[in-house]
Design an enzyme around this catalytic site. Structure first.
Site, mmCIF file in Angstrom:
data_model
loop_
_atom_site.group_PDB
_atom_site.id
_atom_site.type_symbol
_atom_site.label_atom_id
_atom_site.label_comp_id
_atom_site.label_asym_id
_atom_site.label_seq_id
_atom_site.Cartn_x
_atom_site.Cartn_y
_atom_site.Cartn_z
ATOM 1 N N HIS A 112 11.899 61.107 62.801
ATOM 2 C CA HIS A 112 12.482 60.211 61.919
ATOM 3 C C HIS A 112 11.990 60.331 60.725
ATOM 4 C CE1 HIS A 112 9.740 56.933 62.855
ATOM 5 N NE2 HIS A 112 10.250 56.090 61.997
ATOM 6 N N ASP A 114 11.100 57.938 57.660
ATOM 7 C CA ASP A 114 11.325 55.907 56.928
ATOM 8 C C ASP A 114 11.925 56.036 55.805
ATOM 9 O OD1 ASP A 114 8.938 55.310 59.278
ATOM 10 O OD2 ASP A 114 7.788 55.596 57.330
ATOM 11 N N HIS A 264 7.942 62.017 61.143
ATOM 12 C CA HIS A 264 7.185 61.924 61.915
ATOM 13 C C HIS A 264 8.123 61.425 63.304
ATOM 14 C CE1 HIS A 264 7.846 58.304 59.215
ATOM 15 N NE2 HIS A 264 7.678 57.524 60.412
ATOM 16 N N ARG A 279 1.834 48.551 57.897
ATOM 17 C CA ARG A 279 2.224 50.249 57.406
ATOM 18 C C ARG A 279 3.393 49.461 56.432
ATOM 19 N NH1 ARG A 279 7.273 52.082 60.754
ATOM 20 N NH2 ARG A 279 8.389 50.274 59.258
HETATM 21 C C1 SIN Z 1 6.327 54.556 62.656
HETATM 22 O O1 SIN Z 1 5.626 54.164 61.559
HETATM 23 O O2 SIN Z 1 7.343 55.414 62.657
HETATM 24 C C2 SIN Z 1 5.625 53.836 63.687
HETATM 25 C C3 SIN Z 1 4.370 55.638 63.387
HETATM 26 C C4 SIN Z 1 3.468 55.037 64.264
HETATM 27 O O3 SIN Z 1 2.989 53.887 65.262
HETATM 28 O O4 SIN Z 1 2.636 55.535 65.137
#
Ligand code: SIN
Length: 288
Positions: A112, A114, A264, A279
């Site tokens: 996806h 973000d 990602h 994050r």
């Molecule tokens: C994400 O933001 O999709 C998760 C990425 C991760 O936990 O490595």
């Protein structure tokens, strides 16, 4: 009198994969001057995913640095999983305290970009590693990236022509909704949105494939079968090895990625071995 000057190194940029991705060393994000900041911005525009190792960032440090890249994402999908006292950052973790999850244990299971299900998605995400799972000496919980810009460049001319001008529906229901209860309130707050299938990067001007298995529901105006087939084709094309970078985490890594130029996905291969990340996100612009 002997005077010795300490040589303060500037950022050293080392590419990590053929299509994109770079490591930026020699910077301390807590004390970054304008020249260093511009070098980081340039690396981000050039490489789409950058890792800054050996950072020691408190939540305010991470927030202060994130703000330099643009306006902070005002509210995360699940405010219950934010860093205590800092709604600007969310905790991604499988850990529990007194039996209660300290963060989102489920993030990133599907490819996806973000917040693509929002009218104004995030342009950058910043993920800071506090605990990294290791089993028998092997680091687990990698994050995989695919360059949507390199993947677009690699499309046959006929496919570029076919997808030019198309738009797609992005929905929180595409994968979240199938796995979790999404409240009526959340559905009202996050109605489905329409974005171009080929998105032009707001800074670099590069064309990027802007659909994903995680958030894209359908191509507008196309019969369901054809739409599903085309989305599958674009997905399989984008995640080919030549467009990929796999990040193996170390504690202290700050990873920054561009949500227009990349997709990602996170590996969930570590079970109960602790993984803990903070994050943050930077608001972008309406995709065009
Ligand atoms: C994400 O933001 O999709 C998760 C990425 C991760 O936990 O490595």
């Amino acid at each position: 009198m002997n005077v010795s000057f300490e040589k303060v190194p500037g950022p050293i940029v080392r590419p990590l994969a053929p299509a994109f991705g770079a490591e930026v060393r020699g910077v301390d994000l807590r004390a970054l001057d304008e020249t260093g900041f511009e070098a980081i911005q340039a690396a981000l525009n050039r490489y789409s995913v950058i890792v800054l190792p050996d950072q020691e960032l408190s939540p305010p440090d991470q927030i202060n640095f994130t703000k330099r890249l643009g306006p902070l994402h005002p509210k995360f999908f699940n405010p219950q999983t934010s860093v205590p006292g800092f709604v600007e950052l969310s905790v991604l973790s499988n850990m529990k305290v007194d039996g209660r999850p300290i963060g989102d244990a489920d993030a990133g299971r599907f490819w996806h970009s973000d917040m693509a299900f929002k009218k104004i998605p995030d342009i950058y995400s910043l993920l800071y590693a506090l605990e990294v799972p290791v089993r028998d000496g092997e680091v687990l919980g990698d994050t995989l990236f695919a360059s949507t810009a390199a993947a677009y460049d690699g499309l046959p001319a006929a496919m570029k022509k076919r997808i030019s001008g198309l738009t797609a529906i992005h929905s929180i229901m595409t994968t979240f909704g199938k796995r979790k209860q999404v409240s009526e309130e959340k559905r009202q707050e996050l109605p489905d949105v329409e974005h171009p299938v080929v998105r032009t990067h707001p800074i670099t001007g590069r064309k990027c494939i802007y659909v994903s298995e995680g958030h894209t529901a359908s191509i507008v105006g196309m019969p369901e079968d054809e739409s599903r087939e085309l989305l599958k084709l674009l997905h399989e094309h984008t995640i080919q090895p030549q467009y990929m970078y796999r990040h193996k985490w170390r504690v202290g890594d700050l990873l920054i990625w561009d949500n227009c130029a990349t997709l990602h996905r996170a590996e969930h291969d570590y079970g109960d071995i602790p993984r803990r990340m903070h994050r943050g996100g930077v608001l972008g612009s309406v995709p065009v």
